[in-house]
Design a protein around this motif. Sequence first.
Motif, PDB file in Angstrom:
ATOM      1  N   ARG A  76     -44.045  20.446   5.135  1.00 51.59           N
ATOM      2  CA  ARG A  76     -43.435  20.607   6.170  1.00 51.59           C
ATOM      3  C   ARG A  76     -44.372  21.687   7.073  1.00 51.59           C
ATOM      4  NH1 ARG A  76     -37.793  22.576   4.057  1.00 51.59           N
ATOM      5  NH2 ARG A  76     -37.907  22.916   6.350  1.00 51.59           N
ATOM      6  N   THR A  77     -45.610  21.505   7.259  1.00 49.64           N
ATOM      7  CA  THR A  77     -46.233  21.811   7.993  1.00 49.64           C
ATOM      8  C   THR A  77     -46.530  21.656   9.615  1.00 49.64           C
ATOM      9  OG1 THR A  77     -47.624  23.487   6.005  1.00 49.64           O
ATOM     10  CG2 THR A  77     -48.136  23.485   8.180  1.00 49.64           C
ATOM     11  N   ALA A  78     -45.362  22.323  10.467  1.00 49.44           N
ATOM     12  CA  ALA A  78     -45.043  22.037  11.458  1.00 49.44           C
ATOM     13  C   ALA A  78     -46.387  21.245  12.318  1.00 49.44           C
ATOM     14  CB  ALA A  78     -44.759  23.455  12.590  1.00 49.44           C
ATOM     15  N   ARG A  79     -47.300  22.036  12.321  1.00 54.34           N
ATOM     16  CA  ARG A  79     -48.335  21.519  12.505  1.00 54.34           C
ATOM     17  C   ARG A  79     -49.418  20.103  12.064  1.00 54.34           C
ATOM     18  NH1 ARG A  79     -53.887  22.753  10.238  1.00 54.34           N
ATOM     19  NH2 ARG A  79     -53.119  23.998   8.202  1.00 54.34           N
ATOM     20  N   ARG A  80     -48.400  19.569  11.154  1.00 53.47           N
ATOM     21  CA  ARG A  80     -48.987  18.243  10.251  1.00 53.47           C
ATOM     22  C   ARG A  80     -48.411  17.137  11.211  1.00 53.47           C
ATOM     23  NH1 ARG A  80     -52.348  19.818   8.036  1.00 53.47           N
ATOM     24  NH2 ARG A  80     -52.772  21.528   6.002  1.00 53.47           N
ATOM     25  N   TRP A  81     -47.017  17.595  12.290  1.00 56.10           N
ATOM     26  CA  TRP A  81     -46.164  16.582  12.736  1.00 56.10           C
ATOM     27  C   TRP A  81     -45.759  16.768  13.820  1.00 56.10           C
ATOM     28  CZ3 TRP A  81     -45.278  13.422   8.836  1.00 56.10           C
ATOM     29  CH2 TRP A  81     -45.244  14.047   6.461  1.00 56.10           C
ATOM     30  N   GLU A  82     -45.713  15.071  14.686  1.00 54.41           N
ATOM     31  CA  GLU A  82     -45.142  14.917  15.882  1.00 54.41           C
ATOM     32  C   GLU A  82     -43.570  16.033  15.874  1.00 54.41           C
ATOM     33  OE1 GLU A  82     -47.046  14.623  18.435  1.00 54.41           O
ATOM     34  OE2 GLU A  82     -48.811  14.443  17.629  1.00 54.41           O
ATOM     35  N   ARG A  83     -43.124  16.029  17.283  1.00 58.31           N
ATOM     36  CA  ARG A  83     -42.222  16.086  17.394  1.00 58.31           C
ATOM     37  C   ARG A  83     -41.794  15.607  18.916  1.00 58.31           C
ATOM     38  NH1 ARG A  83     -38.918  20.430  15.354  1.00 58.31           N
ATOM     39  NH2 ARG A  83     -40.063  21.319  13.648  1.00 58.31           N
ATOM     40  N   VAL A  84     -40.387  14.709  18.841  1.00 53.70           N
ATOM     41  CA  VAL A  84     -40.729  13.429  19.949  1.00 53.70           C
ATOM     42  C   VAL A  84     -39.079  14.166  20.600  1.00 53.70           C
ATOM     43  CG1 VAL A  84     -40.979  11.468  21.004  1.00 53.70           C
ATOM     44  CG2 VAL A  84     -42.244  12.280  19.371  1.00 53.70           C
ATOM     45  N   GLY A  85     -39.187  15.135  21.690  1.00 55.24           N
ATOM     46  CA  GLY A  85     -38.028  14.746  22.091  1.00 55.24           C
ATOM     47  C   GLY A  85     -36.489  15.490  21.026  1.00 55.24           C
ATOM     48  N   ALA A 120     -35.823  11.841  16.193  1.00 54.88           N
ATOM     49  CA  ALA A 120     -37.243  11.613  14.480  1.00 54.88           C
ATOM     50  C   ALA A 120     -38.323  11.254  14.884  1.00 54.88           C
ATOM     51  CB  ALA A 120     -36.359  10.987  13.491  1.00 54.88           C
ATOM     52  N   ASP A 121     -39.454  12.228  14.167  1.00 54.52           N
ATOM     53  CA  ASP A 121     -40.866  11.552  14.264  1.00 54.52           C
ATOM     54  C   ASP A 121     -41.071  10.775  13.061  1.00 54.52           C
ATOM     55  OD1 ASP A 121     -43.297  11.383  13.871  1.00 54.52           O
ATOM     56  OD2 ASP A 121     -43.319  13.320  13.021  1.00 54.52           O
ATOM     57  N   PRO A 122     -41.244   9.319  12.978  1.00 57.17           N
ATOM     58  CA  PRO A 122     -40.992   8.723  11.614  1.00 57.17           C
ATOM     59  C   PRO A 122     -41.889   8.279  10.774  1.00 57.17           C
ATOM     60  CG  PRO A 122     -41.366   7.036  14.275  1.00 57.17           C
ATOM     61  CD  PRO A 122     -41.387   8.621  14.252  1.00 57.17           C
ATOM     62  N   ALA A 123     -42.748   9.244  11.367  1.00 56.70           N
ATOM     63  CA  ALA A 123     -43.977   9.073  10.616  1.00 56.70           C
ATOM     64  C   ALA A 123     -43.692  10.628   9.759  1.00 56.70           C
ATOM     65  CB  ALA A 123     -45.437  10.019  11.029  1.00 56.70           C
ATOM     66  N   PHE A 124     -43.019  11.566   9.657  1.00 57.02           N
ATOM     67  CA  PHE A 124     -42.144  12.253   9.100  1.00 57.02           C
ATOM     68  C   PHE A 124     -40.960  11.804   8.621  1.00 57.02           C
ATOM     69  CE2 PHE A 124     -39.135  15.920   7.529  1.00 57.02           C
ATOM     70  CZ  PHE A 124     -40.296  16.822   7.542  1.00 57.02           C
ATOM     71  N   GLU A 125     -40.089  10.968   8.938  1.00 64.55           N
ATOM     72  CA  GLU A 125     -39.301  10.148   8.068  1.00 64.55           C
ATOM     73  C   GLU A 125     -39.156   9.000   7.163  1.00 64.55           C
ATOM     74  OE1 GLU A 125     -35.737  10.856   8.741  1.00 64.55           O
ATOM     75  OE2 GLU A 125     -36.833  11.931   9.991  1.00 64.55           O
ATOM     76  N   PRO A 173     -39.622  19.197   9.933  1.00 60.39           N
ATOM     77  CA  PRO A 173     -41.159  20.043   9.915  1.00 60.39           C
ATOM     78  C   PRO A 173     -41.069  21.724  10.234  1.00 60.39           C
ATOM     79  CG  PRO A 173     -40.872  17.780  11.146  1.00 60.39           C
ATOM     80  CD  PRO A 173     -40.086  17.994  10.730  1.00 60.39           C
ATOM     81  N   GLN A 174     -41.644  22.819   9.338  1.00 62.34           N
ATOM     82  CA  GLN A 174     -42.070  23.992   9.906  1.00 62.34           C
ATOM     83  C   GLN A 174     -42.617  24.858   9.434  1.00 62.34           C
ATOM     84  OE1 GLN A 174     -37.612  25.221   9.111  1.00 62.34           O
ATOM     85  NE2 GLN A 174     -37.448  26.136   7.222  1.00 62.34           N
ATOM     86  N   GLY A 175     -42.417  25.839   9.455  1.00 61.90           N
ATOM     87  CA  GLY A 175     -43.603  26.894   8.985  1.00 61.90           C
ATOM     88  C   GLY A 175     -44.767  26.507   8.653  1.00 61.90           C
ATOM     89  N   ILE A 229     -47.398  15.004  -0.451  1.00 58.48           N
ATOM     90  CA  ILE A 229     -47.295  14.045   0.433  1.00 58.48           C
ATOM     91  C   ILE A 229     -47.003  15.284   2.277  1.00 58.48           C
ATOM     92  CG2 ILE A 229     -45.307  12.951   2.499  1.00 58.48           C
ATOM     93  CD1 ILE A 229     -43.818  12.380  -1.071  1.00 58.48           C
ATOM     94  N   THR A 230     -48.059  14.594   2.616  1.00 58.45           N
ATOM     95  CA  THR A 230     -48.962  15.442   4.124  1.00 58.45           C
ATOM     96  C   THR A 230     -48.115  14.542   5.332  1.00 58.45           C
ATOM     97  OG1 THR A 230     -49.261  16.769   4.946  1.00 58.45           O
ATOM     98  CG2 THR A 230     -51.121  15.199   3.832  1.00 58.45           C
ATOM     99  N   GLY A 231     -48.921  14.811   6.048  1.00 53.79           N
ATOM    100  CA  GLY A 231     -48.744  14.591   7.732  1.00 53.79           C
ATOM    101  C   GLY A 231     -50.409  14.342   8.121  1.00 53.79           C
ATOM    102  N   ARG A 232     -50.554  14.820   9.326  1.00 53.93           N
ATOM    103  CA  ARG A 232     -51.808  14.306  10.149  1.00 53.93           C
ATOM    104  C   ARG A 232     -52.879  15.634   9.288  1.00 53.93           C
ATOM    105  NH1 ARG A 232     -50.832  17.062  14.658  1.00 53.93           N
ATOM    106  NH2 ARG A 232     -50.271  15.382  15.381  1.00 53.93           N
TER     107      ARG A 232
END
Length: 399
Positions: free
Chosen positions: A238-247, A250-255, A307-309, A329-332
């Motif tokens: 859930r590390t915040a820097r690995r995910w995008e926030r679009v307003g 929801a971030d489709p990648a995180f979903e 995503p947080q922290g 399971i991670t993002g960027r």
Amino acid sequence: MRRRRPLTHRGAAAVLAGLLCVIAANLLAAPILMYVAVLLFLLVIFAALVVHVPRRGGAVTRRISTDLLTVGEESQVAVRFDLRALRVPHGTWRDLLPTAVSGNAEGEFPTDNGTHIRYAITGVRRGVWPVGPLLLRTIDPFGFAQREQEFGDTRTVTIVPEIVPLAPLSSIVGAAGGTAHTSSTRLGQGSDNLSPRHYVSGDSMRRIHWRATAHRGDLMVRQEEEESSPDALVVLDRTARRWERVGVDADPAFESAVSACASIALHLVQGGYSVDVLDSSGAVLGTLRGHEDDRDSLLVALAMVSPQGEGRDIITLFDGAPPGPLVMITGRLDEEDAALLRHGGASAPILLATEPLDGAADAAAALGWSSAQLTDDVASAWEDALPARMATGGGHVTR
């Protein structure tokens, strides 16, 4: 919620027509137009009194056929509306729905079945969302005035991530599944299962295995084995820097990552494993031991994650021996971060990243991970990442 005006478009038009009649009556000296204006004003006033004066109260109870609504799943909502009024008004009803669910929650009132209302909803986005209150909109017989009232409280609906059927783990992990499979790692130190090995310069004399030495004729020392647990570990980064926030969307990648986390955890427990689900900071999201309550608790927890922290080193999340299957399971993910992903001796380390950057897959493969890019097709990504996709020559095939 935007409040409706007390007059309908027809009522506003009637008032405007009355004003025009008053003006025309004075300009044209036509008393008949004044009578028409007065009649229109009286009709509008009467309509407003009919709609707004009666006192109404009511109780609303809702039942949703599914306690946990999965994204893409349909459920039935049954509403009982007990209206207390001198007479049953004619109008329309509407149950307020959040944007996270879709459905046709409106109709004519009174309904064919009296105060029992039913409609279908479909989960669109995971989370805990309010349904309601119920709105009753009444209009007078002339259609001049309208009134909208709220009845009852809200009822929450929990929308959990989509569960996707997955391919079984490779025979590399163990055909018997988690109930029978263990793996061991040779160590120079330890206190678990003992087995002899040849003496190496630097070994402590206190570790000499005298019985094996006498049997083989060579100096032997005790070699401890550390057994990996038949438990499985699923880590959602859930590390915040690995995910995008679009307003607020929801971030489709995180979903996709959350859906993969739920699907893999439930898939592993069906294979006989005891599964722990953690986030990257070490917080427990769920523990699956084959009970239905465990499943529901995990899905509710995953319905609310975001995503947080910052995260921790994976091996610091182990409680004792390394697990059998370990799924990260991670993002960027860039090459530098991938090179730091130590799996600590897990028998089947699997890495799914929604956005692996150049070099990340090779860096993870060098550490022993079997990896794949996670897309919205979770089942396909899981199959690509299975250890069975390893090349027979000993290398990893990553996609």
